[in-house]
Write a protein that holds these residues in place. Structure first.
Motif, PDB file in Angstrom:
ATOM      1  N   THR A  77      46.100  33.773  38.166  1.00  0.00           N
ATOM      2  CA  THR A  77      46.425  35.183  38.211  1.00  0.00           C
ATOM      3  C   THR A  77      45.367  36.081  38.055  1.00  0.00           C
ATOM      4  O   THR A  77      44.216  35.463  37.185  1.00  0.00           O
ATOM      5  CB  THR A  77      47.149  35.248  36.891  1.00  0.00           C
ATOM      6  OG1 THR A  77      48.352  34.128  36.967  1.00  0.00           O
ATOM      7  CG2 THR A  77      47.760  36.655  36.481  1.00  0.00           C
ATOM      8  N   TYR A 126      60.219  39.926  35.542  1.00  0.00           N
ATOM      9  CA  TYR A 126      60.254  38.968  34.428  1.00  0.00           C
ATOM     10  C   TYR A 126      60.951  39.813  33.165  1.00  0.00           C
ATOM     11  O   TYR A 126      60.770  39.327  32.158  1.00  0.00           O
ATOM     12  CB  TYR A 126      58.812  38.827  33.945  1.00  0.00           C
ATOM     13  CG  TYR A 126      58.191  37.816  34.721  1.00  0.00           C
ATOM     14  CD1 TYR A 126      58.421  36.569  34.556  1.00  0.00           C
ATOM     15  CD2 TYR A 126      57.354  38.148  35.858  1.00  0.00           C
ATOM     16  CE1 TYR A 126      57.792  35.332  35.198  1.00  0.00           C
ATOM     17  CE2 TYR A 126      56.731  37.102  36.675  1.00  0.00           C
ATOM     18  CZ  TYR A 126      57.085  35.629  36.347  1.00  0.00           C
ATOM     19  OH  TYR A 126      56.499  34.916  36.983  1.00  0.00           O
ATOM     20  N   PRO A 135      53.624  42.341  31.385  1.00  0.00           N
ATOM     21  CA  PRO A 135      54.201  43.139  32.399  1.00  0.00           C
ATOM     22  C   PRO A 135      55.572  42.771  32.926  1.00  0.00           C
ATOM     23  O   PRO A 135      55.559  41.502  33.024  1.00  0.00           O
ATOM     24  CB  PRO A 135      52.993  43.432  33.356  1.00  0.00           C
ATOM     25  CG  PRO A 135      51.805  42.751  32.404  1.00  0.00           C
ATOM     26  CD  PRO A 135      52.431  41.756  31.591  1.00  0.00           C
ATOM     27  N   ARG A 136      56.290  43.684  33.338  1.00  0.00           N
ATOM     28  CA  ARG A 136      57.515  43.335  33.858  1.00  0.00           C
ATOM     29  C   ARG A 136      57.503  42.715  35.490  1.00  0.00           C
ATOM     30  O   ARG A 136      58.280  41.941  35.875  1.00  0.00           O
ATOM     31  CB  ARG A 136      58.403  44.393  33.612  1.00  0.00           C
ATOM     32  CG  ARG A 136      59.779  44.252  34.525  1.00  0.00           C
ATOM     33  CD  ARG A 136      60.919  45.585  34.193  1.00  0.00           C
ATOM     34  NE  ARG A 136      62.159  45.358  35.151  1.00  0.00           N
ATOM     35  CZ  ARG A 136      63.197  46.167  34.888  1.00  0.00           C
ATOM     36  NH1 ARG A 136      62.918  47.235  34.445  1.00  0.00           N
ATOM     37  NH2 ARG A 136      64.013  45.768  35.563  1.00  0.00           N
ATOM     38  N   TYR A 137      56.600  43.262  36.098  1.00  0.00           N
ATOM     39  CA  TYR A 137      56.750  43.203  37.444  1.00  0.00           C
ATOM     40  C   TYR A 137      55.417  42.568  38.071  1.00  0.00           C
ATOM     41  O   TYR A 137      54.446  42.762  37.740  1.00  0.00           O
ATOM     42  CB  TYR A 137      56.960  44.608  38.431  1.00  0.00           C
ATOM     43  CG  TYR A 137      58.163  45.463  38.130  1.00  0.00           C
ATOM     44  CD1 TYR A 137      59.344  44.777  38.633  1.00  0.00           C
ATOM     45  CD2 TYR A 137      58.053  46.296  37.251  1.00  0.00           C
ATOM     46  CE1 TYR A 137      60.396  45.339  38.287  1.00  0.00           C
ATOM     47  CE2 TYR A 137      59.577  46.950  36.998  1.00  0.00           C
ATOM     48  CZ  TYR A 137      60.312  46.605  37.662  1.00  0.00           C
ATOM     49  OH  TYR A 137      61.553  47.272  37.243  1.00  0.00           O
ATOM     50  N   CYS A 138      55.686  41.493  38.840  1.00  0.00           N
ATOM     51  CA  CYS A 138      54.620  40.606  39.267  1.00  0.00           C
ATOM     52  C   CYS A 138      54.731  40.458  40.963  1.00  0.00           C
ATOM     53  O   CYS A 138      55.747  40.369  41.391  1.00  0.00           O
ATOM     54  CB  CYS A 138      54.638  39.243  38.596  1.00  0.00           C
ATOM     55  SG  CYS A 138      53.633  38.003  39.305  1.00  0.00           S
ATOM     56  N   SER A 155      53.541  37.743  43.750  1.00  0.00           N
ATOM     57  CA  SER A 155      53.231  36.186  43.946  1.00  0.00           C
ATOM     58  C   SER A 155      53.089  36.079  45.513  1.00  0.00           C
ATOM     59  O   SER A 155      53.897  36.101  46.090  1.00  0.00           O
ATOM     60  CB  SER A 155      54.231  35.225  43.278  1.00  0.00           C
ATOM     61  OG  SER A 155      53.799  34.168  43.563  1.00  0.00           O
ATOM     62  N   LYS A 162      48.734  35.405  41.763  1.00  0.00           N
ATOM     63  CA  LYS A 162      49.742  36.184  41.149  1.00  0.00           C
ATOM     64  C   LYS A 162      48.815  37.437  40.465  1.00  0.00           C
ATOM     65  O   LYS A 162      47.725  37.216  40.073  1.00  0.00           O
ATOM     66  CB  LYS A 162      50.428  35.471  40.001  1.00  0.00           C
ATOM     67  CG  LYS A 162      51.580  34.563  40.402  1.00  0.00           C
ATOM     68  CD  LYS A 162      52.065  33.595  39.366  1.00  0.00           C
ATOM     69  CE  LYS A 162      53.193  34.467  38.600  1.00  0.00           C
ATOM     70  NZ  LYS A 162      53.989  33.618  37.718  1.00  0.00           N
ATOM     71  N   TYR A 221      50.010  41.127  38.269  1.00  0.00           N
ATOM     72  CA  TYR A 221      51.021  41.703  37.563  1.00  0.00           C
ATOM     73  C   TYR A 221      50.737  43.294  37.581  1.00  0.00           C
ATOM     74  O   TYR A 221      49.623  43.778  37.665  1.00  0.00           O
ATOM     75  CB  TYR A 221      51.049  41.426  35.866  1.00  0.00           C
ATOM     76  CG  TYR A 221      51.765  40.015  35.805  1.00  0.00           C
ATOM     77  CD1 TYR A 221      52.872  39.859  35.637  1.00  0.00           C
ATOM     78  CD2 TYR A 221      50.958  38.797  35.937  1.00  0.00           C
ATOM     79  CE1 TYR A 221      53.553  38.559  35.413  1.00  0.00           C
ATOM     80  CE2 TYR A 221      51.466  37.732  35.656  1.00  0.00           C
ATOM     81  CZ  TYR A 221      52.753  37.506  35.315  1.00  0.00           C
ATOM     82  OH  TYR A 221      53.181  36.226  34.980  1.00  0.00           O
ATOM     83  N   ASP A 237      54.785  49.298  34.009  1.00  0.00           N
ATOM     84  CA  ASP A 237      56.536  48.958  34.275  1.00  0.00           C
ATOM     85  C   ASP A 237      57.200  50.056  34.821  1.00  0.00           C
ATOM     86  O   ASP A 237      58.095  49.809  35.301  1.00  0.00           O
ATOM     87  CB  ASP A 237      57.060  48.446  32.808  1.00  0.00           C
ATOM     88  CG  ASP A 237      56.478  47.201  32.492  1.00  0.00           C
ATOM     89  OD1 ASP A 237      55.802  46.613  33.373  1.00  0.00           O
ATOM     90  OD2 ASP A 237      56.925  46.808  31.319  1.00  0.00           O
ATOM     91  N   PRO A 277      55.660  50.508  38.941  1.00  0.00           N
ATOM     92  CA  PRO A 277      54.539  49.360  39.433  1.00  0.00           C
ATOM     93  C   PRO A 277      54.011  49.317  40.685  1.00  0.00           C
ATOM     94  O   PRO A 277      54.441  49.836  41.672  1.00  0.00           O
ATOM     95  CB  PRO A 277      55.716  48.018  39.582  1.00  0.00           C
ATOM     96  CG  PRO A 277      57.005  48.807  39.612  1.00  0.00           C
ATOM     97  CD  PRO A 277      56.937  50.109  39.229  1.00  0.00           C
TER      98      PRO A 277
END
Length: 193
Positions: free
Chosen positions: A26, A58, A69-72, A74, A89, A91, A95, A98
């Motif tokens: 990450t 997430y 953080p909400r959004y990732c 990958s 990954k 992030y 939020d 994003p």
């Protein structure tokens, strides 16, 4: 591979995890593009191919125990030269909007994957030259893979025979609660205690 990643990327790695024989690194959004170029070009790494890229939400991960953080995004990479696979990954730091850098200029296979993540999750890929919806209509409102998007959606479409065209209308399906069936029989399924 982990030793090479530590040696080459060092302080840019926020987290390194190994689960089920797969390595995940990450990095921060600020380092994402630079790390991607290094992963592709460094002779000790040589991740020539992007296999997949997907968005993640997430917001309700781990029954609300997740804080971060909400959004990732990958990204799954392959080094043909080294016969290595790697998950990268990043992030999105905000939020509400994003945004992460696009890696389309690094691996052009990212093009439609980034468009899909934008369409379904609302993740904006800064620097993508053609970031537009891919799977939903251009007039679609919202991002259907976000966990707060209603399962029934907001509108439905149908063919109207009188108007001889497809029309959009508010959803007519009534929400219902599905209660799982609980089996309380002693010997159900042949299990004897």
């Amino acid at each position: 591979m982990r030793e090479q990643l530590d040696a080459v990327l060092g302080g840019k790695l926020k987290r390194v995890e190994q689960d089920l024989g797969e390595l995940t690194i990450t990095v921060s959004a600020a380092d994402y593009l630079e790390v991607a170029v290094t992963l592709r070009d460094h002779p000790e790494l040589r991740f020539e191919q992007l296999i997949d890229l997907c968005g993640l939400d997430y917001s309700s991960y781990a029954d609300g125990r997740y804080e971060g953080p909400r959004y990732c995004v990958s990204t799954h990479l392959l080094s043909i030269t080294k016969n290595w696979r790697l998950r990268l990954k990043v992030y999105a730091p905000d939020d509400d909007l994003p945004v992460v850098p696009s890696v389309n200029e690094v691996w052009n296979a990212a093009n439609w994957f980034e468009r899909e993540a934008f369409d379904l999750f609302g993740i904006v890929f800064d620097g993508h030259l053609d970031l537009r919806r891919l799977l939903t209509d251009y007039g679609f409102i919202g991002h259907p893979f976000r966990k707060d998007f209603p399962v029934t959606g907001h509108v439905e479409m149908r063919y109207d025979a009188e108007q001889k065209r497809v029309i959009y209308q508010p959803v007519t399906i009534e929400p219902r609660e599905i209660t799982p069936r609980v089996i309380r029989e002693e010997n159900y399924g042949g299990l004897h205690h």
